[in-house]
Design an enzyme around this catalytic site. Structure first.
Site, mmCIF file in Angstrom:
data_model
loop_
_atom_site.group_PDB
_atom_site.id
_atom_site.type_symbol
_atom_site.label_atom_id
_atom_site.label_comp_id
_atom_site.label_asym_id
_atom_site.label_seq_id
_atom_site.Cartn_x
_atom_site.Cartn_y
_atom_site.Cartn_z
ATOM 1 N N ASP A 34 0.853 -1.193 0.000
ATOM 2 C CA ASP A 34 0.000 0.000 0.000
ATOM 3 C C ASP A 34 0.891 1.245 0.000
ATOM 4 O O ASP A 34 1.997 1.196 -0.507
ATOM 5 C CB ASP A 34 -0.982 -0.051 1.184
ATOM 6 C CG ASP A 34 -2.250 0.759 0.919
ATOM 7 O OD1 ASP A 34 -2.149 1.870 0.382
ATOM 8 O OD2 ASP A 34 -3.346 0.289 1.263
ATOM 9 N N HIS A 46 2.254 2.026 -3.206
ATOM 10 C CA HIS A 46 1.402 3.035 -3.832
ATOM 11 C C HIS A 46 2.000 4.439 -3.794
ATOM 12 O O HIS A 46 1.331 5.410 -4.108
ATOM 13 C CB HIS A 46 0.008 3.032 -3.182
ATOM 14 C CG HIS A 46 -0.728 1.735 -3.368
ATOM 15 N ND1 HIS A 46 -1.957 1.492 -2.832
ATOM 16 C CD2 HIS A 46 -0.380 0.602 -4.039
ATOM 17 C CE1 HIS A 46 -2.357 0.254 -3.167
ATOM 18 N NE2 HIS A 46 -1.405 -0.297 -3.889
#
Ligand SMILES: *[C@@H]1O[C@H](CO)[C@@H](O)[C@H](O)[C@H]1NC(C)=O
Length: 406
Positions: A228, A251
């Site tokens: 993430d 991310h």
């Protein structure tokens, strides 16, 4: 000859050694090892109580104390809370490994948000070169993001610092967290450095370093590989300085998401400096939901190198991470005074610069300076798109931002 050099070297260094963590004469005599409080250190038996007892003893010591997790051993723990205030400063010296229980049933509805929670401690240093292992596989397998047939449930953050002051986290490895890896919440005066964070690209919600409601925070010299956000910078972050970070997979570095469920959010004075990103979905990102209030302002992203990053520069004020579409709303968290400077490298998608701002509360004071982003696969041209963004450019910016003509 060699020994003369060594002695010379040592004597030059001697005045500085005093300042290194772990060799401070004050604390070296006051060590509380989990081994002395009944821990097994075999990675099988439950050492939660031993760790808690060790902490309590160190925390009530009138002089600076060290909590020691010895090298070469593995201490299995369930949900663990280590509370302050302590009588003196504390060094949490993790030389070996703390590993989380792999049984989900060891967490209750009340404890599910945390594995190791350190709360209300002033003058704490966490260091030692050892490992915090969240053992997260079982949580990832049972996540609704991995298997959409499963119900969405919460999962522990590996290491949470709550309401700490004068906190240092340095020279540490965090691996395979159940969910967020390190979370800094309601803290002041924080320095995170030389921390290596690793979880698989496919592990859901494993944000590397999460910061919220905290001020005067520095994050330096960290490597973050995760499923993430590399860093998620959330509501209540004030005076954050980030330098020399390597991200990917993951991310990217994200301010937000801010303003979900019509909430008010404030992020102010954030500098992200010297970052290399590898194969991340985003690079420099600000994301806000429709319907929020507050502001994200005085933000600098500079000296970044993108390697095959899908959205290298992105402001997204219509962020919607929801199973149902988000509807148009009038209010938004206001985004202003944002500088993207000295950013170069390759993009994995055509849209390299996206300034997608709110129609009701447009972004203003956005500056693009010295940017060169090209497509990884040279089949088409890199481009940029803007909505409701008031921006200017300095130096050379490529691709030409948002239909800029000159
Ligand atoms: C902004 O944050 C930095 C730390 O990154 C701090 O040194 C500086 O004083 C802050 N600026 C203001 C105006 O508070």
């Amino acid at each position: 000859m060699a020994s003369t050099v060594l002695i010379l070297f040592a004597s030059l260094l001697a005045p500085f050694l005093f300042f290194l963590p772990g060799v401070d004469a004050d604390t070296s005599s006051n060590v509380f090892s989990v081994q002395s409080y009944g821990a097994h250190g075999d990675g099988q038996h439950d050492d939660t109580k031993a760790l808690g007892d060790t902490w309590s003893a160190a925390c009530s010591s009138a002089k600076p104390a060290v909590v020691l997790i010895p090298k070469g051993k593995k201490y299995l723990t369930k949900h663990t809370t280590l509370f302050g205030p302590c009588k003196s400063s504390i060094m949490f010296m993790v030389k070996g490994t703390l590993v989380a229980s792999p049984e989900r049933s060891d967490w209750s509805k009340e404890t599910i948000r945390h594995w190791i929670l350190i709360s209300g401690v002033t003058a704490l240093t966490v260091t030692g070169g050892g490992t915090i292992d969240g053992n997260g596989m079982i949580w990832w397998q049972n996540s609704c993001k991995t298997n959409s047939k499963l119900p969405c449930t919460e999962a522990p953050t590996a290491l949470t610092f709550l309401s700490c002051k004068n906190l240092k986290v340095e020279n540490l490895k965090v691996v395979d967290s159940q969910q967020i890896q390190i979370s800094v919440e309601d803290c002041t005066d924080v320095k995170v450095s030389r921390v290596s964070i690793t979880a698989p690209e496919t592990s859901p919600n494993t944000d590397g370093i999460h910061i919220t409601r905290s001020r005067d925070v520095q994050v330096m010299d960290c490597t973050i590989k995760t499923g993430d956000d590399c860093m998620s910078i959330e509501d209540g972050t004030d005076n954050l300085y980030v330098k020399n970070i390597v991200c990917g997979p993951g991310h990217g570095i994200s301010i937000g998401s801010l303003g979900d469920h019509n909430s008010e959010a404030h992020v102010n004075n954030v500098t992200i400096d010297t970052v290399r990103l590898y194969g991340t979905t985003n690079g420099a990102r600000i994301k806000t939901w429709q319907g929020g209030k507050g502001s994200a302002k005085n933000i600098v992203f500079q000296n970044m190198i993108m390697n095959n990053v899908r959205n290298p520069i992105i402001i997204d004020q219509n962020y919607c991470d929801s199973s149902t579409p988000c509807k148009q709303q009038k209010s938004a968290v206001e985004v202003s005074n944002v500088l993207f400077k000295n950013i170069q490298g390759t993009s994995a998608s055509e849209e390299t610069i996206m300034l997608h701002c709110s129609s009701s509360v447009p972004c203003h004071g956005v500056t693009l300076e010295n940017i060169k982003l090209t497509l990884k696969a040279g089949s088409s041209d890199a481009k940029s798109t803007c909505q409701n963004a008031e921006w200017k450019k300095f130096g050379s910016v490529s691709p030409q931002p948002c239909g800029f003509k000159n």
